[in-house]
Design a protein around this motif. Sequence first.
Motif, mmCIF file in Angstrom:
data_model
loop_
_atom_site.group_PDB
_atom_site.id
_atom_site.type_symbol
_atom_site.label_atom_id
_atom_site.label_comp_id
_atom_site.label_asym_id
_atom_site.label_seq_id
_atom_site.Cartn_x
_atom_site.Cartn_y
_atom_site.Cartn_z
ATOM 1 N N LEU A 297 114.536 -30.731 -5.452
ATOM 2 C CA LEU A 297 113.550 -29.894 -4.775
ATOM 3 C C LEU A 297 114.078 -28.474 -4.709
ATOM 4 C CD1 LEU A 297 112.728 -32.275 -1.832
ATOM 5 C CD2 LEU A 297 111.449 -31.968 -3.928
ATOM 6 N N ALA A 298 114.264 -27.909 -5.867
ATOM 7 C CA ALA A 298 114.838 -26.570 -5.865
ATOM 8 C C ALA A 298 113.913 -25.601 -5.146
ATOM 9 C CB ALA A 298 115.053 -26.111 -7.290
ATOM 10 N N LEU A 299 114.483 -24.817 -4.279
ATOM 11 C CA LEU A 299 113.712 -23.729 -3.702
ATOM 12 C C LEU A 299 113.501 -22.712 -4.815
ATOM 13 C CD1 LEU A 299 115.648 -23.313 -0.367
ATOM 14 C CD2 LEU A 299 113.588 -24.603 -0.794
ATOM 15 N N PHE B 61 113.826 -19.610 -5.134
ATOM 16 C CA PHE B 61 114.796 -18.540 -5.365
ATOM 17 C C PHE B 61 116.048 -19.041 -6.062
ATOM 18 C CE2 PHE B 61 116.032 -20.505 -1.579
ATOM 19 C CZ PHE B 61 114.935 -20.477 -0.749
ATOM 20 N N TYR C 296 107.653 -26.114 -1.108
ATOM 21 C CA TYR C 296 108.657 -25.918 -2.152
ATOM 22 C C TYR C 296 108.600 -27.047 -3.175
ATOM 23 C CZ TYR C 296 110.760 -22.634 1.165
ATOM 24 O OH TYR C 296 110.982 -21.613 2.027
ATOM 25 N N ASP D 62 116.097 -20.843 -8.704
ATOM 26 C CA ASP D 62 115.895 -20.682 -10.135
ATOM 27 C C ASP D 62 116.346 -19.303 -10.575
ATOM 28 O OD1 ASP D 62 114.751 -23.059 -9.881
ATOM 29 O OD2 ASP D 62 112.712 -22.450 -10.365
#
Lengths: 985, 419
Positions: free
Chosen positions: B9-11, B13, B159, B15
Amino acid sequence: MRLRNEDRRDSRWLNRPAPICIKALLFFCGAFAGKAESSSDGLFSERILPLTDNYCLDCHDDNTTKGDLDLESFYDEAHTLANRAIWKKAYDMLDAEMMPPPKEDHLPSPSERAELLAAIAAYLAIPDPNLGQANPGKPIVSRLNRLQYNNTVRDLFGLDHDLFILPDRLPTRRDPYYAEEGKMPDSMIINIREFGSKYTVLLPFSGLPGENRVAHGFNNRGDAMNVSPLQLEKYVSIAGELVNYPNFMVESPRFLTLLGLDIDALCGPDTGGTGGVLVNAAQRFAARDNVPASAPGNDFSLTDFRQDLQAAGKQGRAAVFDIPNPFQKELLFDSGAIIAVKYGSERERRFTINPTYGVSIVPYETAESTANGLCMVNSHGNEKYFDLVLAADANDPREEIRSLGLCVLGMNELSGYVTVTVTLSDHQRLSRTAYVSDENTFFGFDIPEGSSSVKVTIDGQAYGGKYIAVGDIAIATSQGKIGTGNLRDPWMTKNRLKPGWKDRSPRTRLGYFMNDAFRRKATEEEIDRFHSIYRKEESRGASSVDAMRVAVQSVLSSPQFLFRLEKEASMGNEKNPIRELSDLELANRLSYFLWVSMPDRELFEAANRGELTNSSGLETQVRRMMRDPKIRELAETFAVQWLRLDQIYATKPDREVFKAFYRDRLEEDTLHDDYIIEAVLLFETIMIEDRSILELIDADYSWLNAFLLDVYELDERHEGLLAAAPQHLKDTTGVTDRTRYHLWYRVPLTDKTRGGVMTMGGPLTLTSTPLETSPIKRGNWMLETVYNRPPPEPAMAFVLEKSKNEAESEPKTLREMFEMHRDNPSCYTCHNRIDPLGFALEAFDPIGRLREKDTKGAVVDASGVWNGKAYDSPVSFKSAIMERPEYFVRGFIEHLLSYAIGRKLEYYDMATVSDIQQKLEERGYRFSELILEIVKSDPFRKTLTGRAASPRPPQFAVKERGPLGERALTSESPLNQSSRYDTEQ
Amino acid sequence: MLKGAGVSLALPFLDIMKPLETLAATVPGAPTSPKRVAFVYTPNGFWQPDFVPTKAGVGWEMPKSLKGLERLRNDFSIVTGLDRKFAGGTSTHGQCCSCWLSSSPADEALDAGFPTNRTVDQFLASELGANTMLPSLELSCVDFNDNKESRYYESVSWYGPGFAANTEKDPQLVFRRLFGKPDPRTSSVLDAVLDEAKALRGELGYNDRQKLEEYMQSVRATERRIELSKIAMAKRSKPPIPEPKGIPEDRSEYIRLMADLMFLAFQLDLTRVATLVVDPERWATPRMYHGVFDKPIEHHKLTHSKEEGSKEKLQKIDAFHVEQYAYMIEKLKQIQTEDGGSLFDETSLIMGSGISDGDKHDFADLQVLMAGGQIRRGEHIKFQGERPLADLWLTTLNRHGVQQERFADSERLIPNIFV
């Protein structure tokens, strides 16, 4: 999507085995299957399938799949065992007689239904073949929610009150709390703070955002709480505010010690902005000689006390605080700043007075000061209640208080009972109650050995006016044998931070603190890591005190503080997918369950001795914890959320139509508070007196005040109740009506119209709209709260209008319109459950009063049938409910178990619930037995480990990157599977 | 994306995590006409008869609820007839709010039956927010204190599945976050806890680690915000407006103040993507609409009420929200940018609700109001038959530099929405 269905139908029709073959196939599978299937012993194929085949497949075959349920997919036993969650749903629908649809012609007989239910229950109880035993659920991984954070910080630093204002705090303190006695009084004064008004906290202008509730659940569920950048910033920032807040050092001697400081850092000429003051002791106690009255039961007279002080003074062991002249301006001690009184001869000592609950020092016109024209009063009007923590010598815990005297000031034209209570560090209480007129009154106490500090509580709630005033305060002291620590920090002992330890190295102090903050022993590496922050700050030029502040802020912002992590779980032996929780983990589970806070010293010590992993040790601790005032959180959190009472303030009955709900013109004084308190007091009575939980829905008593007696049309009982109340509670002259209504009685009920939460004003009001009752909301509330079987969300909102138009004749009442609505088969299934409950409560109006006619003037029809019993009144309705109390008991166990372990219950918890239920039945449904059975149950004491806790990398982690962006590809994630039947989290 | 950390669950930012030194070089405040997008959510659908124009194209009659936009007729368009699919088993009101911007198809219910997923604003944030102090700003005017509904009823920005972005509700705190001076000690604290979290990570299983990843990502995002706020502060002598004193009592004042803050953040290029939840779904708590009704009123209840006058009241609430939208358009037009244009030219301001008819809980035929320099204005863009709302989001993404071929259940780009 539509096309896909068509395709599927065609192809599957050809390929699937005909229904008639299913049984044969199952036998076949069973015969050749491995270990996993053998455990079910043909349960599924022989006892479940024939019945579901007969009664369910018409709608739930792979062709029709109504409600997206295809029971035909369960022809493979391994597959079936792995998808038992669906069968839990089927169980609930069958059990509630919602399925097969009650209007169908082809329905199972009662015995067939019972057989099917028993078989499904047995099937659901089969141990998970991959685990070899029942699944206890995943370990707790949960961020502290707002209340847990507040309470943990409070207990970590030994604060007396909340860290910040909690909007959902009950607007009453009920202090002293009655848990210790194990018995509730028959009447008591309960002071209610105005809803939304500020109350005494450490940081009045700060706070954290609250958590949303979980649908059909509580707000302590880890799976529903994330950490986002905004959330993290708030945690870091509030920790920063805390450690830099001047009064924090005053409020928490423990923090002061952690910083390497002592009391003098807070007082004297250089107070460092703490608001502390250092004054000299006075020569004489009550020098104006204007204290003619003396409290009954005083250990000595005023004259004797003065002589005692004089003798002690010669040895430098008497300290008199006479509210001296330096205080010529008004002083507010709202956040508990400290007053230090310098006394002693050879050695200078510091008698400290630490008001902990909103106190001001002011000149008071209608009271006569005992010395300098000033007095000490409650700063929030109407509270008439405050605490003072007195320490014989704040710098030397060996100095003990031997005797104590103080004057309560009488005020012109006011009178009433005032109680002064001295609490010793072992929680023993000494108490005097005096009827105080306009004369100043002396209170004197001999203090037993071993008390380096005491808490003095001045309770003038029954006194007239808005304020209670105190004049001179004095102590005589002597050197004790051993230091007993400080009352403000009652769980500080040998191995923990103590006042005398301020000279230890910063690393040592930090390490002790981290043990507590992490709720386990911090490792040397961890201590090193946080100590290095201290050193880094120091090397940047920060003072040692400021460097320590940053280190403490870091600890309070670290994941180990902010999360509850049962992290050993993940390190578990892969071969053993389930493990027992350690003592320390159990201590944490227990304290967050019962106290919504961290473990106290005793619980930590019991855990260190390994006592929690055996049943008797566990029971000892649970019973002790239930006698601790902190158990109030179970009532204020679990019970309030269970009953949805936290939503009551949002219900605003129309003030023109329901004048009785509003007690004054400003709309400030409403029945909201009274309704919450009535329900909370019932829960507390059952909890504290260890009564049967059946009383929650069917009690022959209720807690009522004058307002509620009125609303419930029991006002003729008031005189008698008032007469029976203890004199010191009721004998108030010059009191306002408001105060009078703060007297609550435990009222025996002869008529069961009231008694139990279902017919209390609170739930009845919060399920109504401003002008009308809502049978749907009330029915839903009943199903959700009383039975824990909330109906599924309707696919669409039903339009009553429609049935009205379709009707040949115009329906007259709401009830008739609903009946037409129920004629629709797809509505009938749920409304057949909702409506009888909702309409039974139509006997009560939108603010919970009994009524005969509804708001439109039609005669109310509150009749119906439930549990096979007809009813036509609240009394007979209650008997119908009590016809099958087991449904309520099951629901209540489920609610409490889910709250205790902070997760949604799954199908595999069903066996635990029925096991607890059986034991409860045998033991008269006593509340403590329920708590004990919950904490002894597998879901509470065990957890999945390592890979079992996270069976495979969640598939939604598989992302497609590139032109389509980053999107999940599969819906078969464990998250999805495990919670398919939870409508939301 | 953090490599090898099992992050799912990458936020957004993360990336775009660049070393702070690089960020310092990309000076905020001097963009070359950046694009901004703001989404404004209003709950419980709209009272259809007074909201939807009958005639499509240009020159359509202004429906009663849109009268507040009459003077701005050539500054916005109304898009009607886009659809979403309801996933059975969860509540309609929760889903229409939480999935408005995810627009996930009903069979993609990753989050306990809810098709929440990474929302369009978060996709935009990873592109547009790469260099700004906050990748995105999430605001809300939901000031209820009662614990009445779950987060699905008040969260539009997510997100990832089940991971809602928190919103800030207090204008004072928004102000401090945007313009406040960071406490120098905070950076030390963040360094310390990040070290601690790293050390802890090795000891955890997958579930625990996922929570910890959220935590670590949040720490990094905060570090980043602080560093960038220092740079931004160095460029201005004082905050652009005085600090607000908490939540204004007047409803419209509250909404407008939040919009003002949002636009200030745009203007100073502190963020380029924002969401504002005006009110939550359902939430049976009466609220005051100052100047509209003289006592508190319950929006959701009105949508299902058959009482006389309830539809008129519903219409008034819609009109009230439209008034706020009109204010926002005008505000954007007043704000000058460095190149002499107005903020309006560089912003897409999108307002809508997750259902159309609140009474029927209709997920089809949604209405969306769109304003801004990029938008074709003055039109009623009407879709017939089934056309996924996701097509609009897909188009919005592409238009603002996020090149994707698909978003959620999108079918194709909509050609005639943007200029």
